[in-house]
Design an enzyme around this catalytic site. Sequence first.
Site, PDB file in Angstrom:
ATOM      1  N   SER A  92       0.827  -1.208   0.000  1.00 20.55           N
ATOM      2  CA  SER A  92       0.000   0.000   0.000  1.00 20.55           C
ATOM      3  C   SER A  92       0.864   1.261   0.000  1.00 20.55           C
ATOM      4  O   SER A  92       1.890   1.343   0.678  1.00 20.55           O
ATOM      5  CB  SER A  92      -0.901   0.007   1.242  1.00 20.55           C
ATOM      6  OG  SER A  92      -1.520   1.280   1.343  1.00 20.55           O
ATOM      7  N   SER A 126      -0.501   4.094   1.013  1.00 24.26           N
ATOM      8  CA  SER A 126      -1.107   4.998   1.998  1.00 24.26           C
ATOM      9  C   SER A 126      -0.164   5.363   3.151  1.00 24.26           C
ATOM     10  O   SER A 126      -0.137   6.526   3.564  1.00 24.26           O
ATOM     11  CB  SER A 126      -2.411   4.392   2.538  1.00 24.26           C
ATOM     12  OG  SER A 126      -3.375   4.392   1.508  1.00 24.26           O
ATOM     13  N   THR A 185      -9.556  -1.139   2.971  1.00 25.97           N
ATOM     14  CA  THR A 185      -9.410  -1.540   1.574  1.00 25.97           C
ATOM     15  C   THR A 185      -9.896  -2.973   1.401  1.00 25.97           C
ATOM     16  O   THR A 185     -10.420  -3.584   2.343  1.00 25.97           O
ATOM     17  CB  THR A 185      -7.950  -1.318   1.092  1.00 25.97           C
ATOM     18  OG1 THR A 185      -7.915  -1.518  -0.327  1.00 25.97           O
ATOM     19  CG2 THR A 185      -6.954  -2.241   1.768  1.00 25.97           C
ATOM     20  N   LYS A 197     -14.171  -3.496   2.448  1.00 25.71           N
ATOM     21  CA  LYS A 197     -14.913  -2.255   2.199  1.00 25.71           C
ATOM     22  C   LYS A 197     -16.425  -2.419   2.354  1.00 25.71           C
ATOM     23  O   LYS A 197     -17.114  -1.491   2.765  1.00 25.71           O
ATOM     24  CB  LYS A 197     -14.605  -1.721   0.795  1.00 25.71           C
ATOM     25  CG  LYS A 197     -13.265  -1.017   0.676  1.00 25.71           C
ATOM     26  CD  LYS A 197     -13.059  -0.549  -0.762  1.00 25.71           C
ATOM     27  CE  LYS A 197     -12.129   0.620  -0.825  1.00 25.71           C
ATOM     28  NZ  LYS A 197     -12.014   1.206  -2.166  1.00 25.71           N
ATOM     29  N   ASN A 232     -14.464   3.424   2.980  1.00 25.27           N
ATOM     30  CA  ASN A 232     -12.998   3.350   2.940  1.00 25.27           C
ATOM     31  C   ASN A 232     -12.326   4.204   4.016  1.00 25.27           C
ATOM     32  O   ASN A 232     -11.110   4.194   4.125  1.00 25.27           O
ATOM     33  CB  ASN A 232     -12.446   3.720   1.547  1.00 25.27           C
ATOM     34  CG  ASN A 232     -12.397   5.211   1.320  1.00 25.27           C
ATOM     35  OD1 ASN A 232     -13.134   5.969   1.949  1.00 25.27           O
ATOM     36  ND2 ASN A 232     -11.529   5.646   0.428  1.00 25.27           N
ATOM     37  N   ASP A 274     -13.532   7.778  -1.833  1.00 26.06           N
ATOM     38  CA  ASP A 274     -13.246   7.540  -3.262  1.00 26.06           C
ATOM     39  C   ASP A 274     -14.074   8.492  -4.126  1.00 26.06           C
ATOM     40  O   ASP A 274     -13.656   8.869  -5.231  1.00 26.06           O
ATOM     41  CB  ASP A 274     -13.559   6.097  -3.661  1.00 26.06           C
ATOM     42  CG  ASP A 274     -12.491   5.116  -3.184  1.00 26.06           C
ATOM     43  OD1 ASP A 274     -11.361   5.552  -2.905  1.00 26.06           O
ATOM     44  OD2 ASP A 274     -12.801   3.912  -3.090  1.00 26.06           O
ATOM     45  N   ALA A 285     -18.698  -1.809 -12.803  1.00 28.01           N
ATOM     46  CA  ALA A 285     -19.859  -1.690 -11.908  1.00 28.01           C
ATOM     47  C   ALA A 285     -19.495  -2.166 -10.498  1.00 28.01           C
ATOM     48  O   ALA A 285     -20.371  -2.485  -9.712  1.00 28.01           O
ATOM     49  CB  ALA A 285     -21.034  -2.490 -12.464  1.00 28.01           C
ATOM     50  N   ALA A 295      -8.836   4.280 -13.219  1.00 26.85           N
ATOM     51  CA  ALA A 295      -8.703   4.082 -11.764  1.00 26.85           C
ATOM     52  C   ALA A 295      -7.458   3.284 -11.409  1.00 26.85           C
ATOM     53  O   ALA A 295      -6.918   3.416 -10.313  1.00 26.85           O
ATOM     54  CB  ALA A 295      -9.934   3.365 -11.220  1.00 26.85           C
ATOM     55  N   GLY A 349      -4.842   7.058 -12.356  1.00 26.00           N
ATOM     56  CA  GLY A 349      -5.510   6.644 -11.122  1.00 26.00           C
ATOM     57  C   GLY A 349      -4.816   7.136  -9.863  1.00 26.00           C
ATOM     58  O   GLY A 349      -5.424   7.229  -8.801  1.00 26.00           O
TER      59      GLY A 349
END
Length: 272
Positions: A14, A16, A61, A65, A85, A100, A125, A209, A232
Site C-alpha cells: 500500500s 497509503s 481496503t 470495504k 474506505n 473515493d 460496476a 482508476a 488513477g
Amino acid sequence: MEVFGLIGDPVRHSASPAMHTAAYEACGMQARYVTFTPEETALEEALRGATALGIRGLNVTIPFKQTVMPMVAADPIATRVGAVNTITLGEWPPAATNTDVAGVERALAHHDVDPAGATAVIIGAGGAARAAVCALVDAGAEVHIANRTAARARALADELGAASAGGLETATRIEGADLLLQMTSVGMRGEASPIDTALLHADLVVFDAVYTPRETPLLAAATGVGATTIEGAWMLLYQGVAAFERWTDRSAPVEAMRVALEGRLTANERPF
Ligand code: NAP
C-alpha cells in the site's frame, strides 16, 4: 502520539502509509500510520479494540470495504456507494464515509475538468465504478455505464440514476462522449484495455482508476490519439487527502502527499 492506519488484505504494498506519513511530517504532527490485516471473522473485534486503544482513524481496503458496513455508522455517501474506505474512531459505532467519491471529484477538478453537463461513459460496476457514478451523477453529468456483466451495470444505473447501462458493447457511446472513466481492475497486469481503443478520440478526457502501472495500456492509447489523460494515482491521492482532512480537521498538505505517493508508486514499479 496519534495513530491512524489501514485495514485490508493485502496491505504490504500500500502507498497509503508513505502518503499519510508525509502529511504528518509536513504538518509537524506527532502521528503514525500503521497497516493491519485482521481476520475477516474478527473484524468487529478489531474495530472495537482499535477504538479502545484510542486509534483515531482507519482506512479500509479490499476485502473489507463492504463487510465493514454493518459495524459502522455509514454517512449518506458511503451508504449510496455501498462501501466504506474511511472510518473515524471514537464513538461506537464509528462514523464512516467513502472518500473515493471525493477522490474522483478532486482528480477531475485538479485537471480543470468540469463534469457538469458532460456526457460520461463509465466502464465497470464494482466499488470504484460506484464511487465514480455517484460523483458524476451528483455533478450533473449524463452517465452511461458499460460493464462486462450487463445486469450489474443496469442495477447500478437504476440505483444511482445513470442515463443508460449495458454490456461492454455499449461502450461505443465513447465516440460521442466527453469523459471516459475506466473503473475496472483491467490493466493491473498489463492486460489490454477492456474497451476497443479505436473508440478513443482527441476530445475525450480518459481517467483510469488503475494506478499500478501508472500508465496503463488504455492511457497509453489515449495519449496516442491526443486525448487528455488522468492517472488513477490522482484518485488515490485525493481519497487520502479527504481522509486526512476528515480525521484532523486541517487542510491537507497536498503537494507533500503527492510527492510521497509518486515515490512509493515508482518504487512499486521498479523490478526487484
Ligand atoms: P471490484 O469491486 O472487484 O470490481 C471489479 C470490476 O472490474 C467489475 O466491474 C468487473 O466486472 C470488472 N472486471 C474485472 N475483470 C474484468 C475483465 N477481465 N474484463 C472486464 N471487466 C472486468 O473492484 P473495485 O474495487 O471496483 O476496483 C477496480 C479497480 O479500481 C482496481 O484496479 C482498484 O485497484 C482500482 N481502484 C483505484 C482507486 C484509486 O484511488 N485510484 C480506488 C478504488 C479502486 P464484472 O462486474 O463483470 O465482474
